[in-house]
Design an enzyme around this catalytic site. Structure first.
Site, PDB file in Angstrom:
ATOM      1  N   TYR A 187      -5.951   4.513  -1.216  1.00  0.00           N
ATOM      2  CA  TYR A 187      -7.325   4.374  -0.708  1.00  0.00           C
ATOM      3  C   TYR A 187      -7.425   3.963   0.764  1.00  0.00           C
ATOM      4  CZ  TYR A 187      -7.121  -0.710  -0.578  1.00  0.00           C
ATOM      5  OH  TYR A 187      -6.793  -2.002  -0.244  1.00  0.00           O
ATOM      6  N   ASP A 232     -11.689 -12.794   5.235  1.00  0.00           N
ATOM      7  CA  ASP A 232     -10.913 -11.661   4.721  1.00  0.00           C
ATOM      8  C   ASP A 232      -9.457 -12.081   4.584  1.00  0.00           C
ATOM      9  OD1 ASP A 232      -9.777  -9.255   4.070  1.00  0.00           O
ATOM     10  OD2 ASP A 232     -10.694  -8.122   5.706  1.00  0.00           O
ATOM     11  N   HIS A 235     -12.997  -0.973   1.907  1.00  0.00           N
ATOM     12  CA  HIS A 235     -12.265  -2.217   2.145  1.00  0.00           C
ATOM     13  C   HIS A 235     -13.120  -3.353   1.593  1.00  0.00           C
ATOM     14  CE1 HIS A 235      -9.755  -5.294   3.586  1.00  0.00           C
ATOM     15  NE2 HIS A 235     -10.486  -5.631   4.623  1.00  0.00           N
ATOM     16  N   CYS A 271      -6.693  -4.841  -1.196  1.00  0.00           N
ATOM     17  CA  CYS A 271      -7.803  -5.638  -0.656  1.00  0.00           C
ATOM     18  C   CYS A 271      -8.685  -6.293  -1.716  1.00  0.00           C
ATOM     19  CB  CYS A 271      -8.641  -4.820   0.310  1.00  0.00           C
ATOM     20  SG  CYS A 271      -9.525  -3.427  -0.439  1.00  0.00           S
ATOM     21  N   TRP A 293       0.830  -1.211   0.000  1.00  0.00           N
ATOM     22  CA  TRP A 293       0.000   0.000   0.000  1.00  0.00           C
ATOM     23  C   TRP A 293       0.862   1.258   0.000  1.00  0.00           C
ATOM     24  CZ3 TRP A 293      -1.337  -4.561   2.196  1.00  0.00           C
ATOM     25  CH2 TRP A 293      -2.620  -5.058   1.932  1.00  0.00           C
TER      26      TRP A 293
END
Length: 693
Positions: A526, A354, A331, A273, A237
């Site tokens: 993001y 997840d 997310h 994600c 990220w």
């Protein structure tokens, strides 16, 4: 009479796969679903006579045993038992038709089938071969059973789909190629299980536990990220993706899974994600667990289990990268559908899994399965990872301003409404957005919602007491805010254009107020990672009683051009100091639109006939765009993916690129395209193509 001897076996692959809803898999061989019978034909030198016996054996995993349900020995008989069984259907001159059934709770995976023949006083054993057993959402006694046929089609059989990205005030949709039936994908999904930490530690136990979708789902959630186990995808990220691919450039999971295998199981770089969620969705559907992709907008990452997320600013209006909590613009995670035999009937149905590595669970970066119903009720003490999930959709946001010279932190506001918005998934049978927020929480501000929040907090922090002022003094605080503010967009939000907003401020009191406003704008990723400050301004102004004022914000393309990431996001913040006292923080994230990429199909599409596709793109900038690449893929439309280098485009020039695809399956298929160049790192397009037989 000669002893009975087997000469060949006909697995009846076509008929069995049709009956077991596995006919879409490109891989060869027998693929069946548990709890349902499949037929085989044994070719022999003669028919079976009285006094002769056939004993079948199935086995899975490295040290199969009957006690672990990884081995079964069963006679050819005339009745079935609910466990593994073999039924004689026909006994002809030199062929035996046998119907084999598995239990509805058998471990899934790759089985070996063998038979022992007792004939003329002797015995001989023959290995017949291998077959793959999957979960069975068509069978009412399987824990993954889904009764609605349209939902089963969408959540098990659909091999392309869409996800939602962006922010609460600008929701965008991107296509994704799940491709669970593509060549080799099933084998790779089984390999993912075989490379897990659990398998490496204790292979026999791991394989025996693969009868349980909640176990398989949890293992997959750990293995799709590479953090502990050299799993499939490495997350990044930072905004710098050298040495790998910008996560925005992927069109689907197939390429990722194949690259992981072909590299000798080195983590594929890079994922964020939705890439983790798209890949996990492929693995779940592939193994027969109904699943879908979910997006939560304004998603909290609460690291200290207190159901509140602390957000910090300095007095100049800069967001501070401080504390471990964060709020992501969006997310993406998965829901899988199965019973929760460990929790009871009301907790069955959709379960959150997840694969994005955020927090460790039992020492490993994995998350779920967490019952969606349990999240709504605030049952944060139940397995697995319920507290983390509850906070993602329902934490409170607390804003702080920190004076760097003194280190003093002042709480400026508590917001109970802004986290967990527009929780979204693709609708069944169409590309519209379905809102599932009310499945995760009661309506914001309703008594039930606060009740669930306090119940959850009480379970996590039993000592907390709940009065009107115990939780940050919310009620009293809202009253003292003498200034209200918001950013309003006044221009077109597009890459290459000036970003134009106004800050609206209102004095809500009957006294005159002096307001000092410090504003900044940063490009961001993001998940809130700050990339670069691109603009700042300060102003001091007196506001009369109940007076409103506007301050323009103008950020030129030249200011943000070099610092914008593929997310196209800019965060604009104003810290407003009133009479040198109370501070009010006003914040707005804007997303800039990319120019449009258009795909057109030029011929009627037929299976195994070339089809011409055209891509159209116009460079909107007053400068050339270089290093242009078009990546195209689509399950059932072309094998693998297509990479086309597009020549440099002059300012305002229009590009037209033609290419050919060769459909392999009929039906409505999705073609997905990603166009990248030095000025636009990831422009997406998708096109539905109806392919005739």
């Amino acid at each position: 009479m000669a002893a009975l001897q087997l000469q060949n076996v006909d697995w009846r692959v076509g008929a069995n796969r049709w009956e077991h809803h596995t006919n879409q898999f490109s891989s060869r061989g027998l693929i069946v679903r548990r709890g349902a019978a499949f037929g085989i034909v044994l070719m022999a030198n003669r028919s079976l006579v009285s006094g002769e016996a056939l004993t079948f054996m199935t086995s899975i995993g490295p040290s199969p045993s009957e006690s672990a349900m990884t081995k079964a020995v069963f006679q050819l008989s005339s009745g079935s038992s609910g466990g593994w069984s073999a039924l004689l259907v026909a006994n002809d001159e030199n062929s035996l038709s046998v119907s084999i059934s598995s239990p509805a709770n058998a471990p899934i995976g790759r089985y070996t089938l063998s038979v022992q023949i007792s004939s003329q006083g002797g015995t001989s054993a023959v290995t017949l071969g291998e077959f793959i057993l999957l979960f069975n959402p068509w069978l009412d006694v399987d824990s993954v059973f889904m009764s609605n046929q349209a939902e089963r089609q969408e959540y098990v059989q659909e091999d392309s789909g869409a996800m939602f990205v962006g922010s609460t005030n600008r929701i965008n949709m991107i296509g994704w190629n799940f491709g669970q039936f593509e060549d080799d994908i099933l084998a790779i999904c089984l390999l993912i299980l075989d490379r897990s930490l659990n398998y490496r530690r204790d292979p026999a136990t791991d394989v025996s536990r693969r009868n349980d979708p909640k176990y398989v789902g949890r293992v997959l959630s750990a293995m799709i990220n590479s953090n502990d186990d050299n799993g499939v995808l490495a997350g990044n990220w930072s905004g710098n993706y050298s040495g790998g691919r910008d996560p925005r450039n992927w069109n689907g999971s197939v390429e990722i899974l194949k690259e992981w295998k072909s590299s000798g199981f080195k983590p594929v770089r890079y994922g964020q994600c939705w890439v983790f969620a798209g890949t996990l969705n492929t693995a779940l559907r592939c193994l027969g667990i109904p699943s879908r992709v979910i997006t939560n907008f304004s998603s909290a990452h609460d690291t200290d289990r207190n159901l509140s997320v602390d957000v910090y600013y300095d007095p100049m209006g800069n967001p501070l990268d401080k504390g471990s909590d964060s709020i992501w613009n969006f997310h993406v995670w998965n829901e899988a559908w199965f019973l929760r035999t460990d929790l009871g009937p009301s907790y069955g149905g959709w379960q959150v899994l997840d694969a994005t590595p955020q927090e460790r669970s039992q020492g490993v970066f994995q998350c779920g399965p967490a019952s969606v119903h349990g999240v709504r009720e605030g049952d944060v003490d139940l397995p697995f990872d319920m507290a983390f999930l509850f906070a993602e959709v329902n934490a409170d946001r607390i804003n702080w301003v920190e004076d760097s010279s003194t280190g003093v932190q002042r709480k400026t506001s508590v917001d109970t409404h802004s986290i967990g918005k527009y929780i979204s998934t693709k609708a069944v049978g169409s590309y519209s957005r379905m809102d599932v927020t009310e499945k995760y929480k009661f309506r914001e501000g309703s008594p039930q919602e606060r009740q669930a929040f306090h119940k959850a907090l009480g379970k996590l922090k039993p000592s907390a007491s709940f009065g009107p002022t115990s939780w940050g003094g919310l009620e009293s605080e809202e009253e003292v805010r003498s200034i209200a503010g918001q950013f309003k967009v006044t221009g077109i939000l597009a890459v290459g254009k000036e970003v134009s907003l106004v800050l609206l401020l209102k004095n809500t009191t009957s006294d005159e107020k002096t307001v000092t406003v410090n504003m900044t704008a940063w490009t961001i990723v993001y998940n809130g990672t700050l990339v670069h400050e691109v603009w700042k301004d300060s102003v001091t102004k007196s506001l009369g009683p109940e007076e409103e004022a506007q301050y323009p914000v103008k950020i030129s393309y030249a200011q943000y051009d070099r610092h914008l990431k593929a997310d196209n996001m800019i965060r604009i913040t104003a810290v407003c100091k009133v009479d040198n006292e109370a501070e009010v923080v006003v914040e707005r994230d804007v997303i800039l639109d990319n120019p449009t990429l258009t795909l057109e199909v030029l011929d009627q599409a037929h299976v195994q006939k070339p089809v011409n596709i055209q891509m159209l793109f116009s460079n909107p900038l007053d400068e050339p765009v270089k290093n242009c690449v078009l990546m195209v893929e689509g399950s059932g439309l072309l094998r693998g993916n297509l990479r086309i280098d597009v020549p440099t485009l002059r300012p305002k020039e229009r590009s037209r690129v033609r290419f050919e695809i060769m459909p392999t399956r009929s039906g409505t298929k999705q073609l997905l395209a990603d166009f990248s160049c030095n000025k636009f790192p990831a422009i997406k397009a998708m096109l539905s193509i109806d392919v005739a037989e």
